[in-house]
Structures are given as structure tokens and as C-alpha cells.
Scaffold this motif. Structure first.
Motif, PDB file in Angstrom:
ATOM      1  N   ALA A  74       0.823  -1.209   0.000  1.00 26.44           N
ATOM      2  CA  ALA A  74       0.000   0.000   0.000  1.00 26.44           C
ATOM      3  C   ALA A  74       0.857   1.258   0.000  1.00 26.44           C
ATOM      4  N   SER A  75       1.959   1.241   0.741  1.00 32.21           N
ATOM      5  CA  SER A  75       2.867   2.381   0.859  1.00 32.21           C
ATOM      6  C   SER A  75       4.281   1.908   0.576  1.00 32.21           C
ATOM      7  N   CYS A  76       5.112   2.797   0.100  1.00 33.81           N
ATOM      8  CA  CYS A  76       6.534   2.476  -0.066  1.00 33.81           C
ATOM      9  C   CYS A  76       7.228   2.358   1.289  1.00 33.81           C
ATOM     10  N   PHE A  77       6.586   2.825   2.336  1.00 31.43           N
ATOM     11  CA  PHE A  77       7.156   2.812   3.682  1.00 31.43           C
ATOM     12  C   PHE A  77       6.551   1.660   4.487  1.00 31.43           C
ATOM     13  N   PHE A  78       6.881   0.445   4.092  1.00 29.14           N
ATOM     14  CA  PHE A  78       6.339  -0.751   4.738  1.00 29.14           C
ATOM     15  C   PHE A  78       7.387  -1.509   5.550  1.00 29.14           C
ATOM     16  N   ARG A  79       8.652  -1.087   5.484  1.00 31.72           N
ATOM     17  CA  ARG A  79       9.728  -1.815   6.170  1.00 31.72           C
ATOM     18  C   ARG A  79      10.127  -1.097   7.451  1.00 31.72           C
ATOM     19  N   PRO A  80       9.706  -1.616   8.595  1.00 26.54           N
ATOM     20  CA  PRO A  80      10.062  -0.976   9.865  1.00 26.54           C
ATOM     21  C   PRO A  80      11.530  -1.225  10.220  1.00 26.54           C
ATOM     22  N   ILE A  81      12.103  -0.284  10.947  1.00 27.35           N
ATOM     23  CA  ILE A  81      13.472  -0.400  11.457  1.00 27.35           C
ATOM     24  C   ILE A  81      13.388  -0.336  12.970  1.00 27.35           C
ATOM     25  N   ASN A  82      14.006  -1.296  13.642  1.00 25.74           N
ATOM     26  CA  ASN A  82      14.030  -1.329  15.105  1.00 25.74           C
ATOM     27  C   ASN A  82      14.959  -0.255  15.659  1.00 25.74           C
ATOM     28  N   ALA A  83      14.813   0.031  16.943  1.00 29.33           N
ATOM     29  CA  ALA A  83      15.621   1.056  17.607  1.00 29.33           C
ATOM     30  C   ALA A  83      17.114   0.767  17.509  1.00 29.33           C
ATOM     31  N   ASP A  84      17.496  -0.502  17.416  1.00 22.63           N
ATOM     32  CA  ASP A  84      18.914  -0.856  17.303  1.00 22.63           C
ATOM     33  C   ASP A  84      19.419  -0.817  15.863  1.00 22.63           C
ATOM     34  N   GLY A  85      18.546  -0.431  14.934  1.00 20.99           N
ATOM     35  CA  GLY A  85      18.929  -0.316  13.532  1.00 20.99           C
ATOM     36  C   GLY A  85      18.689  -1.574  12.719  1.00 20.99           C
ATOM     37  N   SER A  86      18.264  -2.639  13.366  1.00 27.59           N
ATOM     38  CA  SER A  86      17.995  -3.887  12.644  1.00 27.59           C
ATOM     39  C   SER A  86      16.625  -3.821  11.972  1.00 27.59           C
ATOM     40  N   PRO A  87      16.444  -4.632  10.916  1.00 27.21           N
ATOM     41  CA  PRO A  87      15.143  -4.625  10.247  1.00 27.21           C
ATOM     42  C   PRO A  87      14.052  -5.197  11.136  1.00 27.21           C
ATOM     43  N   GLY A  88      12.914  -4.520  11.145  1.00 21.10           N
ATOM     44  CA  GLY A  88      11.756  -5.014  11.877  1.00 21.10           C
ATOM     45  C   GLY A  88      10.956  -5.979  11.018  1.00 21.10           C
ATOM     46  N   GLU A  89       9.950  -6.557  11.607  1.00 23.62           N
ATOM     47  CA  GLU A  89       9.108  -7.513  10.897  1.00 23.62           C
ATOM     48  C   GLU A  89       8.089  -6.780  10.035  1.00 23.62           C
ATOM     49  N   ILE A  90       8.004  -7.164   8.786  1.00 20.85           N
ATOM     50  CA  ILE A  90       6.989  -6.609   7.884  1.00 20.85           C
ATOM     51  C   ILE A  90       5.668  -7.286   8.225  1.00 20.85           C
ATOM     52  N   THR A  91       4.694  -6.478   8.610  1.00 21.41           N
ATOM     53  CA  THR A  91       3.407  -7.029   9.038  1.00 21.41           C
ATOM     54  C   THR A  91       2.299  -6.801   8.013  1.00 21.41           C
ATOM     55  N   GLU A  92       2.597  -6.041   6.973  1.00 20.98           N
ATOM     56  CA  GLU A  92       1.597  -5.785   5.936  1.00 20.98           C
ATOM     57  C   GLU A  92       1.606  -6.878   4.884  1.00 20.98           C
ATOM     58  N   GLU A  93       0.496  -7.001   4.202  1.00 22.15           N
ATOM     59  CA  GLU A  93       0.412  -7.923   3.082  1.00 22.15           C
ATOM     60  C   GLU A  93       0.401  -7.132   1.784  1.00 22.15           C
ATOM     61  N   LYS A  94       0.938  -7.726   0.747  1.00 27.51           N
ATOM     62  CA  LYS A  94       0.953  -7.078  -0.561  1.00 27.51           C
ATOM     63  C   LYS A  94      -0.462  -7.011  -1.123  1.00 27.51           C
ATOM     64  N   ILE A  95      -0.728  -5.936  -1.837  1.00 30.78           N
ATOM     65  CA  ILE A  95      -2.010  -5.743  -2.522  1.00 30.78           C
ATOM     66  C   ILE A  95      -1.994  -6.483  -3.863  1.00 30.78           C
ATOM     67  N   PHE A  96      -0.826  -6.480  -4.525  1.00 30.23           N
ATOM     68  CA  PHE A  96      -0.700  -7.169  -5.808  1.00 30.23           C
ATOM     69  C   PHE A  96       0.701  -7.767  -5.941  1.00 30.23           C
ATOM     70  N   ASP A  97       0.824  -8.706  -6.873  1.00 31.31           N
ATOM     71  CA  ASP A  97       2.092  -9.358  -7.163  1.00 31.31           C
ATOM     72  C   ASP A  97       2.772  -8.591  -8.299  1.00 31.31           C
ATOM     73  N   PRO A  98       3.888  -7.922  -8.026  1.00 30.39           N
ATOM     74  CA  PRO A  98       4.529  -7.123  -9.067  1.00 30.39           C
ATOM     75  C   PRO A  98       5.028  -7.956 -10.252  1.00 30.39           C
ATOM     76  N   GLU A  99       5.350  -9.217 -10.035  1.00 32.04           N
ATOM     77  CA  GLU A  99       5.798 -10.063 -11.143  1.00 32.04           C
ATOM     78  C   GLU A  99       4.687 -10.237 -12.185  1.00 32.04           C
ATOM     79  N   LYS A 100       3.446 -10.269 -11.734  1.00 29.95           N
ATOM     80  CA  LYS A 100       2.323 -10.423 -12.657  1.00 29.95           C
ATOM     81  C   LYS A 100       1.960  -9.103 -13.324  1.00 29.95           C
TER      82      LYS A 100
END
Length: 129
Positions: A97-123
């Protein structure tokens, strides 16, 4: 164009795109004078692709267009903010839905993506692996 914007040395200005209803930031892209004129004339978001070096209509391939509701310019006239109605539910070319879907934790590590894709870009974009 009557409005005076402060474009960067490449003739571009950043444009923040926000959902008019939820106020969620959907994406950031760049615009030049031509893409601003096209956007204002059609009511649909147009941008300048820095990688392809060409004008593009947002959603031309995917159908996930953005209809302009309101436009703001910041105090220095060097950044634009568009409130839009997002058609199809996804602003990001990756299918989210948004380009801002990747959370970053306070320690700088990647957070868990909790959103689901609306569409498959490969298709949609016919991407081959």
C-alpha cells in the motif's frame, strides 16, 4: 507556470504523496516542471523517473493511479506535498500500500513486515526471475 518552486540543480523537486483520507505517507518521488504541469492539467500524479530519465504517469502499468485532492508547497518552496486518492489500494511498485512498509528497530535492525501485498509485481510488470 505561475507558481515559483525551488528546483534542485537537476531541475527536480521532491514530492511527498499522502493518502488524503488516512494521511499515511504513500511514497516520495521527484517531479520536474513538465510532470507538475501534467499533474495539474490531468488531476493524476505524474513524476520524473530519475532512473529511466522520462516522464511517467503513476499507475500507468498497474492501474493503481493517484488522483490529486490537494497540493501544498513547503515554506522554502523546495518540497511538494500531494494529498491523493489512491486507486487500487497500492502506491508501491513492490505491491504494498505504501513504499514505507519496512520498519526499522531502535537498534537499527530490520523489523518484521506485518503488511500484506495488494498485488504481485511479477504479474503486473511481467518481471522475469
Amino acid at each position: 507556470m505561475n507558481l515559483k518552486f525551488n528546483f534542485n540543480s537537476d531541475g527536480l523537486i521532491p514530492a511527498i504523496v499522502q493518502d488524503a483520507g488516512t494521511k499515511r505517507v504513500l511514497m516520495l518521488a521527484y517531479m520536474n516542471e513538465v510532470s507538475i504541469k501534467q499533474t495539474l492539467q490531468t488531476g493524476l500524479m505524474h513524476f520524473w523517473s530519475r532512473s529511466r530519465k522520462q516522464l511517467w504517469l503513476k499507475g500507468q502499468q498497474s492501474g493503481h493511479r493517484q488522483r490529486v485532492i490537494r497540493l501544498f508547497v513547503d515554506c522554502d518552496a523546495d518540497t511538494l506535498l500531494f494529498e491523493v486518492e489512491q486507486e487500487g489500494g497500492a502506491a508501491c511498485h513492490t505491491g504494498f500500500a505504501s513504499c514505507f512498509f519496512r520498519p526499522i528497530n531502535a537498534d537499527g535492525s530490520p523489523g518484521e513486515i506485518t503488511e500484506e501485498k495488494i498485488f504481485d509485481p511479477e504479474k503486473v510488470y511481467h518481471i522475469k526471475k
